[in-house]
Design an enzyme around this catalytic site. Structure first.
Site, PDB file in Angstrom:
ATOM      1  CE1 TYR A 160     -26.882  15.028  98.762  1.00  0.00           C
ATOM      2  CE2 TYR A 160     -28.673  13.235  98.349  1.00  0.00           C
ATOM      3  CZ  TYR A 160     -27.278  13.931  99.070  1.00  0.00           C
ATOM      4  OH  TYR A 160     -27.174  13.223 100.059  1.00  0.00           O
ATOM      5  CE  LYS A 164     -23.782  12.576  98.573  1.00  0.00           C
ATOM      6  NZ  LYS A 164     -22.846  12.340  98.766  1.00  0.00           N
TER       7      LYS A 164
END
Length: 288
Positions: A160, A164
């Site tokens: 994750y 990002k």
């Protein structure tokens, strides 16, 4: 916080992931302020329900960012000029899975899908692109030659955070390209802080899930407050390429404010190499 969204009435915004969480709150606020809102969603039936709930002028079009065929189909179906593209939809990859095109789920959904969508829609965008990132990027590093994490152990938090960071670097290069092209379109990045949303809503995680959501209820922004960083970009006179976060303790909750980013998110060389890789993987190119 009154951001004066009513001054944007009549303009057209595309919001990805508009049926849940931040996307729901963003699309709802824009619709109720009098904008024409395109709900770009995987579940069109739920999208239609949301459109009724929001009121105003809403259009629902199917979009699955984890499937490039769906991304291209959306771009083909969407007609007319766009004032704002809000790349909001995202996923926290709880398991090591792949998209329809074989990409690691986090990088494919959070970066490659929105990257392709933006390239395809850019000729019709007239004002602004907002990409929702996360301060999780500050713990990440990225190798543009290894986006699928084929080398090294995979875990959800790392995947994750890395996705990002990819969004942050994409935003950096997108802003540079728009300026170089002399485009009137600006690109912004945001982080909503810690939001009590459904992005990690996986009840099968048991106690850990309940602990996190219990803490979020006490210390995090609700979705309406979390959406404020995105809405801030649309109404406030801030510089192109800005990164907007929240001003509270630990950057967990609070009002929108210009924010700092990690050193890794400021690397123009890596950003350019990441862009080239994304163009190759998605089969889309810079259109300006």
């Amino acid at each position: 916080m009154d951001l004066g969204l009513e001054s944007l009435a009549g303009r057209r915004a595309v919001v990805t992931g508009a049926t849940h969480g931040l996307g729901l709150a963003t699309a709802r606020a824009l619709a109720r302020a009098g904008l024409r809102v395109v709900l770009a969603v995987r579940d069109v039936a739920l999208g239609a329900t949301r459109a009724t709930e929001f009121g105003g002028d809403c259009e629902v079009i199917e979009l699955d960012l984890a499937d490039l065929a769906s991304v291209r189909g959306f771009a083909e179906r969407l007609e007319g000029p766009i004032d704002y593209l809000i790349n909001n939809a995202g996923v926290f990859p709880h398991r090591h899975a792949r998209t329809a095109d074989g990409f690691e789920l986090g990088i494919g959904t959070n970066f490659l899908g929105p990257f392709a969508l933006t390239n395809l829609l850019l000729p019709d965008i007239e004002r602004q692109i907002v990409c929702v990132a996360s301060d999780a990027h500050k713990s990440a590093r990225i190798d543009p030659t290894n986006l699928d994490l084929d080398h090294g152990k995979w875990n959800p938090a790392r995947a994750y955070a890395r996705s990002k960071l990819a969004v942050m670097l994409w935003g950096l290069e997108l802003d540079r390209r728009l300026r170089t092209a002399g485009s009137p379109v600006t690109a912004m990045l945001t982080t909503p802080g810690w939001v009590a949303s459904n992005i990690s809503n996986k009840p099968h995680l048991g106690f850990a899930h309940r602990l996190v959501h219990g803490a979020a209820s006490a210390f995090a922004n609700d979705i309406d407050a979390g959406a404020q960083t995105t809405l801030y970009c649309l109404t406030q006179p801030i510089a192109p390429g800005s990164y907007v976060g929240v001003d509270g303790i630990g950057a967990l909750r609070g009002d929108p404010v210009l924010f700092g980013r990690s050193k890794a998110a400021c690397d123009f060389d890596v950003a350019a190499r990441l862009w080239a890789t994304a163009e190759r993987l998605t089969g889309t190119a810079w259109p300006l």
